[in-house]
Design a protein around this motif. Structure first.
Motif, mmCIF file in Angstrom:
data_model
loop_
_atom_site.group_PDB
_atom_site.id
_atom_site.type_symbol
_atom_site.label_atom_id
_atom_site.label_comp_id
_atom_site.label_asym_id
_atom_site.label_seq_id
_atom_site.Cartn_x
_atom_site.Cartn_y
_atom_site.Cartn_z
ATOM 1 N N PHE A 14 6.131 0.418 -9.323
ATOM 2 C CA PHE A 14 4.937 1.241 -9.455
ATOM 3 C C PHE A 14 4.466 1.596 -8.057
ATOM 4 C CE2 PHE A 14 4.401 -1.304 -13.466
ATOM 5 C CZ PHE A 14 4.682 -0.245 -14.315
ATOM 6 N N MET A 15 4.187 2.878 -7.856
ATOM 7 C CA MET A 15 3.740 3.335 -6.549
ATOM 8 C C MET A 15 2.392 4.024 -6.680
ATOM 9 S SD MET A 15 5.721 5.887 -3.936
ATOM 10 C CE MET A 15 7.184 4.893 -3.846
ATOM 11 N N LYS A 16 1.470 3.644 -5.788
ATOM 12 C CA LYS A 16 0.146 4.283 -5.767
ATOM 13 C C LYS A 16 -0.128 4.772 -4.363
ATOM 14 C CE LYS A 16 -2.048 0.910 -8.811
ATOM 15 N NZ LYS A 16 -3.101 -0.111 -8.867
ATOM 16 N N THR A 17 -0.830 5.885 -4.251
ATOM 17 C CA THR A 17 -1.284 6.325 -2.938
ATOM 18 C C THR A 17 -2.568 5.568 -2.622
ATOM 19 O OG1 THR A 17 -0.300 8.486 -3.316
ATOM 20 C CG2 THR A 17 -1.921 8.325 -1.540
ATOM 21 N N HIS A 18 -2.473 4.658 -1.672
ATOM 22 C CA HIS A 18 -3.641 3.839 -1.318
ATOM 23 C C HIS A 18 -4.606 4.636 -0.445
ATOM 24 C CE1 HIS A 18 -5.980 0.357 -0.091
ATOM 25 N NE2 HIS A 18 -5.872 0.799 1.139
ATOM 26 N N ALA A 19 -4.063 5.421 0.465
ATOM 27 C CA ALA A 19 -4.896 6.234 1.353
ATOM 28 C C ALA A 19 -4.120 7.492 1.711
ATOM 29 C CB ALA A 19 -5.240 5.448 2.619
ATOM 30 N N PHE A 20 -4.854 8.590 1.858
ATOM 31 C CA PHE A 20 -4.208 9.850 2.224
ATOM 32 C C PHE A 20 -5.150 10.622 3.130
ATOM 33 C CE2 PHE A 20 -3.234 14.375 1.356
ATOM 34 C CZ PHE A 20 -1.934 14.381 1.843
ATOM 35 N N ASP A 21 -4.652 11.014 4.294
ATOM 36 C CA ASP A 21 -5.433 11.793 5.244
ATOM 37 C C ASP A 21 -5.125 13.272 5.005
ATOM 38 O OD1 ASP A 21 -6.286 13.242 7.528
ATOM 39 O OD2 ASP A 21 -6.229 11.413 8.740
ATOM 40 N N THR A 22 -6.111 14.007 4.475
ATOM 41 C CA THR A 22 -5.848 15.401 4.095
ATOM 42 C C THR A 22 -5.639 16.291 5.319
ATOM 43 O OG1 THR A 22 -8.237 15.715 3.963
ATOM 44 C CG2 THR A 22 -7.071 15.325 1.889
ATOM 45 N N THR A 23 -6.086 15.841 6.481
ATOM 46 C CA THR A 23 -5.889 16.639 7.690
ATOM 47 C C THR A 23 -4.459 16.502 8.223
ATOM 48 O OG1 THR A 23 -8.180 16.152 8.238
ATOM 49 C CG2 THR A 23 -6.838 17.156 9.964
ATOM 50 N N THR A 24 -3.997 15.255 8.316
ATOM 51 C CA THR A 24 -2.687 15.014 8.933
ATOM 52 C C THR A 24 -1.555 14.925 7.908
ATOM 53 O OG1 THR A 24 -3.001 12.627 8.778
ATOM 54 C CG2 THR A 24 -3.718 13.696 10.826
ATOM 55 N N GLY A 25 -1.885 14.577 6.671
ATOM 56 C CA GLY A 25 -0.848 14.328 5.668
ATOM 57 C C GLY A 25 -0.329 12.900 5.700
ATOM 58 N N ASP A 26 -0.866 12.074 6.597
ATOM 59 C CA ASP A 26 -0.437 10.675 6.663
ATOM 60 C C ASP A 26 -0.880 9.938 5.394
ATOM 61 O OD1 ASP A 26 0.398 11.379 9.154
ATOM 62 O OD2 ASP A 26 -1.099 10.202 10.250
ATOM 63 N N ALA A 27 0.001 9.072 4.898
ATOM 64 C CA ALA A 27 -0.307 8.374 3.656
ATOM 65 C C ALA A 27 0.023 6.892 3.786
ATOM 66 C CB ALA A 27 0.472 8.974 2.491
ATOM 67 N N VAL A 28 -0.732 6.078 3.071
ATOM 68 C CA VAL A 28 -0.399 4.663 2.897
ATOM 69 C C VAL A 28 -0.133 4.467 1.411
ATOM 70 C CG1 VAL A 28 -1.156 2.281 3.177
ATOM 71 C CG2 VAL A 28 -1.904 4.015 4.817
ATOM 72 N N LEU A 29 1.057 3.969 1.104
ATOM 73 C CA LEU A 29 1.471 3.791 -0.291
ATOM 74 C C LEU A 29 1.496 2.306 -0.625
ATOM 75 C CD1 LEU A 29 4.516 6.206 -0.044
ATOM 76 C CD2 LEU A 29 2.261 6.748 -0.970
ATOM 77 N N PHE A 30 1.038 1.994 -1.812
ATOM 78 C CA PHE A 30 1.129 0.623 -2.303
ATOM 79 C C PHE A 30 2.243 0.566 -3.339
ATOM 80 C CE2 PHE A 30 -0.452 -2.636 -5.442
ATOM 81 C CZ PHE A 30 -0.083 -3.728 -4.681
ATOM 82 N N VAL A 31 3.163 -0.359 -3.156
ATOM 83 C CA VAL A 31 4.311 -0.464 -4.061
ATOM 84 C C VAL A 31 4.341 -1.855 -4.673
ATOM 85 C CG1 VAL A 31 6.824 -0.337 -4.281
ATOM 86 C CG2 VAL A 31 5.632 1.186 -2.700
ATOM 87 N N GLU A 32 4.527 -1.876 -5.964
ATOM 88 C CA GLU A 32 4.658 -3.136 -6.698
ATOM 89 C C GLU A 32 5.944 -3.010 -7.500
ATOM 90 O OE1 GLU A 32 1.436 -5.832 -9.096
ATOM 91 O OE2 GLU A 32 1.295 -3.672 -9.180
ATOM 92 N N ALA A 33 6.923 -3.876 -7.208
ATOM 93 C CA ALA A 33 8.239 -3.745 -7.847
ATOM 94 C C ALA A 33 8.572 -4.993 -8.648
ATOM 95 C CB ALA A 33 9.311 -3.505 -6.786
ATOM 96 N N TYR A 34 9.183 -4.782 -9.793
ATOM 97 C CA TYR A 34 9.642 -5.859 -10.669
ATOM 98 C C TYR A 34 11.155 -5.732 -10.755
ATOM 99 C CZ TYR A 34 4.720 -6.076 -11.918
ATOM 100 O OH TYR A 34 3.353 -6.188 -11.856
ATOM 101 N N ILE A 35 11.855 -6.767 -10.282
ATOM 102 C CA ILE A 35 13.296 -6.629 -10.077
ATOM 103 C C ILE A 35 14.046 -7.811 -10.682
ATOM 104 C CG2 ILE A 35 15.089 -6.342 -8.323
ATOM 105 C CD1 ILE A 35 12.914 -5.393 -6.413
ATOM 106 N N LEU A 36 15.121 -7.516 -11.394
ATOM 107 C CA LEU A 36 16.104 -8.526 -11.771
ATOM 108 C C LEU A 36 17.267 -8.390 -10.794
ATOM 109 C CD1 LEU A 36 16.311 -8.036 -15.656
ATOM 110 C CD2 LEU A 36 14.966 -9.721 -14.384
ATOM 111 N N HIS A 37 17.801 -9.520 -10.363
ATOM 112 C CA HIS A 37 18.915 -9.452 -9.423
ATOM 113 C C HIS A 37 19.738 -10.710 -9.517
ATOM 114 C CE1 HIS A 37 16.571 -12.077 -6.658
ATOM 115 N NE2 HIS A 37 15.549 -11.425 -7.156
ATOM 116 N N HIS A 38 20.858 -10.704 -8.841
ATOM 117 C CA HIS A 38 21.778 -11.841 -8.963
ATOM 118 C C HIS A 38 21.293 -13.027 -8.148
ATOM 119 C CE1 HIS A 38 25.362 -13.933 -9.825
ATOM 120 N NE2 HIS A 38 25.776 -13.961 -8.577
#
Ligand SMILES: *[C@@H]1O[C@H](CO)[C@@H](O)[C@H](O)[C@H]1NC(C)=O
Ligand SMILES: *[C@@H]1O[C@H](CO)[C@@H](O)[C@H](O)[C@H]1NC(C)=O
Ligand SMILES: *[C@@H]1O[C@H](CO)[C@@H](O)[C@H](O)[C@H]1NC(C)=O
Length: 187
Positions: free
Chosen positions: A163-187
């Protein structure tokens, strides 16, 4: 989305009990089908388009980029990224790794990205392990779900979702901070 977990932590649910760092060991075949481990990862990606020290660089664009766009992103643009990954939303919080890959603007109205990024961990026993996140990122939606399609090292044979959310976005520069929460099965 309900999130009963502390917001700014980076952790691996169940994983600490089960993990054996194995990134350099040879796999044994056949891989037991009941050996899947689960990890729940949380981190922030700092996508800095502005200079100095941009970590997301536009490498291609529609030569006739005059098309209107509600998001400020133009259909056909491609960005290559080497974004820092941190434990918290502050760029100076604990560094966890890098998000390296690219995204392209894949809808004509600028609202959808095609996101194809390797998340490379550079921290503790996860150092050098990675997961690949590939999918659709409709950036105007509050929460986007992207597939986790594979991994390396500790995350060999990874599959899951993020799941990805935009935590912060600067409308002037386009810089963004994204919050990612991942659920993973792996070996
Ligand atoms: C950009 O990077 C240079 C070299 O690492 C550093 O000295 C400078 O402080 C950075 N500037 C900003 C605004 O982050
Ligand atoms: C650029 O887009 C405008 C508006 O859609 C169009 O009229 C024009 O023909 C396009 N130019 C090129 C070179 O594609
Ligand atoms: C991660 O591994 C690299 C290469 O093996 C090493 O240079 C680096 O110091 C390690 N970083 C951490 C935080 O353990």
């Amino acid at each position: 989305m309900a999130n009963p977990l502390p917001p700014f932590t980076f952790f691996f649910l169940l994983f600490l009990l089960l993990a054996t760092p194995s990134s350099t060991s040879s796999p044994t075949f056949p891989i037991p089908i009941n050996s899947d481990r689960q990890s729940h990862l949380q981190f922030y990606i700092h996508d800095k388009i502005s200079n100095p020290n941009a970590t997301a660089i536009k490498v291609a664009a529609d030569p006739n980029g005059s098309r209107a766009s509600a998001t400020g992103l133009h259909f056909g643009s491609i960005y290559v990224i080497d974004d820092p990954l941190t434990e918290g939303p502050d760029p100076n919080s604990k560094p966890l790794g890098r998000a390296r890959g690219l995204y392209s603007v894949s809808s004509s109205d600028g609202s959808d990205l095609y996101f194809t990024v390797n998340v490379i961990f550079m921290y503790g026993i996860y150092n050098g392990s990675s997961v690949a996140i590939v999918g659709r990122d409709p950036i105007i939606e509050k929460v986007r779900e992207l597939p986790v399609v594979g991994g390396t090292g500790i995350f060999r044979l990874a599959r899951g979702f993020a799941f990805m959310k935009t935590h912060a976005f600067d409308t002037t520069t386009g810089d963004a901070v994204l919050f990612v929460e991942a659920y993973i099965l792996h070996h």
